[in-house]
Design a protein around this motif. Structure first.
Motif, mmCIF file in Angstrom:
data_model
loop_
_atom_site.group_PDB
_atom_site.id
_atom_site.type_symbol
_atom_site.label_atom_id
_atom_site.label_comp_id
_atom_site.label_asym_id
_atom_site.label_seq_id
_atom_site.Cartn_x
_atom_site.Cartn_y
_atom_site.Cartn_z
ATOM 1 N N ILE A 1 0.773 -1.259 -0.054
ATOM 2 C CA ILE A 1 0.045 -0.076 -0.029
ATOM 3 C C ILE A 1 1.008 1.109 -0.114
ATOM 4 O O ILE A 1 0.657 2.170 -0.881
ATOM 5 N N LEU A 2 1.904 1.322 0.666
ATOM 6 C CA LEU A 2 2.750 2.375 0.885
ATOM 7 C C LEU A 2 3.660 2.562 -0.408
ATOM 8 O O LEU A 2 3.770 3.816 -0.852
ATOM 9 N N THR A 3 3.875 1.624 -1.105
ATOM 10 C CA THR A 3 4.663 1.655 -2.251
ATOM 11 C C THR A 3 3.697 2.440 -3.131
ATOM 12 O O THR A 3 4.372 3.136 -4.201
ATOM 13 N N LEU A 4 2.465 1.770 -3.304
ATOM 14 C CA LEU A 4 1.458 2.356 -4.352
ATOM 15 C C LEU A 4 1.139 3.585 -4.187
ATOM 16 O O LEU A 4 0.997 4.477 -5.064
ATOM 17 N N VAL A 5 0.993 4.236 -2.966
ATOM 18 C CA VAL A 5 0.683 5.391 -2.610
ATOM 19 C C VAL A 5 1.902 6.305 -3.107
ATOM 20 O O VAL A 5 1.795 7.208 -3.522
ATOM 21 N N SER A 6 3.054 6.091 -2.735
ATOM 22 C CA SER A 6 4.197 6.595 -3.136
ATOM 23 C C SER A 6 4.547 6.807 -4.663
ATOM 24 O O SER A 6 4.668 7.655 -5.204
ATOM 25 N N LYS B 1 -10.821 10.314 -12.578
ATOM 26 C CA LYS B 1 -9.976 9.680 -13.653
ATOM 27 C C LYS B 1 -8.868 8.421 -12.941
ATOM 28 O O LYS B 1 -8.148 8.223 -13.842
ATOM 29 N N SER B 2 -9.007 8.273 -11.566
ATOM 30 C CA SER B 2 -8.280 7.497 -10.999
ATOM 31 C C SER B 2 -7.888 6.111 -11.714
ATOM 32 O O SER B 2 -6.582 5.781 -11.958
ATOM 33 N N PHE B 3 -8.902 5.540 -11.856
ATOM 34 C CA PHE B 3 -8.600 4.273 -12.778
ATOM 35 C C PHE B 3 -8.885 4.349 -14.351
ATOM 36 O O PHE B 3 -8.339 3.579 -15.303
ATOM 37 N N ILE C 1 -7.517 4.947 -2.743
ATOM 38 C CA ILE C 1 -8.431 5.871 -1.777
ATOM 39 C C ILE C 1 -7.602 6.596 -0.612
ATOM 40 O O ILE C 1 -7.822 7.999 -0.515
ATOM 41 N N ILE C 2 -6.406 6.207 -0.514
ATOM 42 C CA ILE C 2 -5.592 7.073 0.570
ATOM 43 C C ILE C 2 -4.968 8.181 -0.169
ATOM 44 O O ILE C 2 -4.914 9.420 0.253
ATOM 45 N N TYR C 3 -4.374 8.037 -1.425
ATOM 46 C CA TYR C 3 -3.891 8.782 -2.142
ATOM 47 C C TYR C 3 -4.862 10.009 -2.663
ATOM 48 O O TYR C 3 -4.719 11.242 -2.325
ATOM 49 N N TYR C 4 -5.942 9.766 -3.039
ATOM 50 C CA TYR C 4 -6.743 10.634 -3.477
ATOM 51 C C TYR C 4 -7.623 11.327 -2.569
ATOM 52 O O TYR C 4 -8.160 12.606 -2.484
#
Length: 220
Positions: A4-9, A70-72, A97-100
Motif C-alpha cells: 500500500i505504501l509503495t503504491l501510494v508513493s 480519472k483514478s482508474f 483511496i488514501i492518495y486521492y
C-alpha cells in the motif's frame, strides 16, 4: 502495508511528474472562485451565508469529479496487467483511496483559503467546518475512486461514471451541506454530532464495500 505504501508513493511520484495536471486543478479552483466573486459583485455587496456554503461545496464537488474520477480510467491496460501480477487488489484500492483522499483534502483546504480571501469567511465554528471538509474529502474520494474502477471496465467510461456517481454522491453531499451549515451558524456541537457520526459511518461503509467488492471487479 508495504504494498500500500509503495503504491501510494508511486501515485505521488506520478502526479509530481505530471505537474500540469495538479496545476490545472489548482487553476480550476482559482478561476471558479474568481468567477463566483465577479458574478456576485462582491465589490459592492456581501453574499448570504447560505449561498456562500452552497457555492463552496459546488466548487469542491466538481473539483473532486475532475480530479478523482480519472483514478482508474487514466490507467493503461498494460499497467493494470502489470499490477495484477505483482500486488493484491485490496492494496490497489486502498492505495488509491488514501492518495486521492489526501489530494482532495489538500485541494479543499486550498480552495477554502482562496474562497475565504475573495468571498469572505462567515464560518463561526471553524474547527467543525474543517472537520466536515476532511470527512467530505475522504467520502467523495472513496466513492469516486470505487466508481472510477467500475466505470473503467466499460467502453464509455466518462458517461458511466456520471450516471453511477449521481445516486451515491447526492445523499452524501446533502449531509455534508447540513453539517457545514451548522458549523457556519455556530450551532452547539452536540446538536449535530449525530450527523457527523452518520457521515463517518457512510465513509466507513463505502471503504468496506470497496475493500470487499473490488477484488471481484479486479479479476474481471
Amino acid at each position: 502495508m508495504r504494498e500500500i505504501l509503495t503504491l501510494v508513493s508511486k501515485e505521488f511520484r506520478s502526479e509530481w511528474r505530471q505537474k500540469y495536471a495538479l496545476n490545472g486543478m489548482i487553476l480550476y479552483l482559482a478561476s471558479t472562485i474568481f468567477v463566483c466573486y465577479m458574478s456576485f459583485s462582491l465589490k459592492t455587496g456581501t453574499i448570504h451565508a447560505l449561498s456562500w456554503n452552497a457555492l463552496f461545496w459546488i466548487i469542491i464537488l466538481f473539483t473532486a469529479v475532475n480530479s478523482v474520477a480519472k483514478s482508474f480510467i487514466q490507467e493503461a491496460d498494460g499497467r493494470m496487467l502489470y499490477y495484477y501480477s505483482l500486488v493484491k487488489p485490496e492494496s490497489i484500492i486502498l492505495s488509491k483511496i488514501i492518495y486521492y483522499s489526501l489530494l482532495m483534502m489538500g485541494l479543499s483546504l486550498i480552495g477554502l483559503f482562496f474562497y475565504s480571501m475573495v468571498m469572505g469567511n462567515p464560518v463561526n465554528d471553524l474547527a467543525m467546518f474543517l472537520l466536515t471538509i476532511v470527512l467530505a474529502s475522504f467520502g467523495l474520494a472513496t466513492a469516486l475512486t470505487m466508481l472510477s474502477g467500475i466505470a473503467s471496465k466499460a467502453s464509455n467510461s466518462s458517461t458511466l461514471i456520471a450516471v453511477l456517481s449521481f445516486p451515491v454522491i447526492i445523499p452524501m453531499l446533502l449531509l455534508i451541506i447540513r453539517c457545514s451549515k451548522n458549523a457556519l451558524d455556530g450551532i452547539e456541537r452536540s446538536v449535530y454530532t449525530d450527523q457527523l457520526l452518520t457521515l463517518i459511518a457512510i465513509n466507513a461503509i463505502v471503504v468496506a464495500v470497496s475493500y470487499l467488492l473490488f477484488p471481484y471487479l479486479w479479476r474481471s
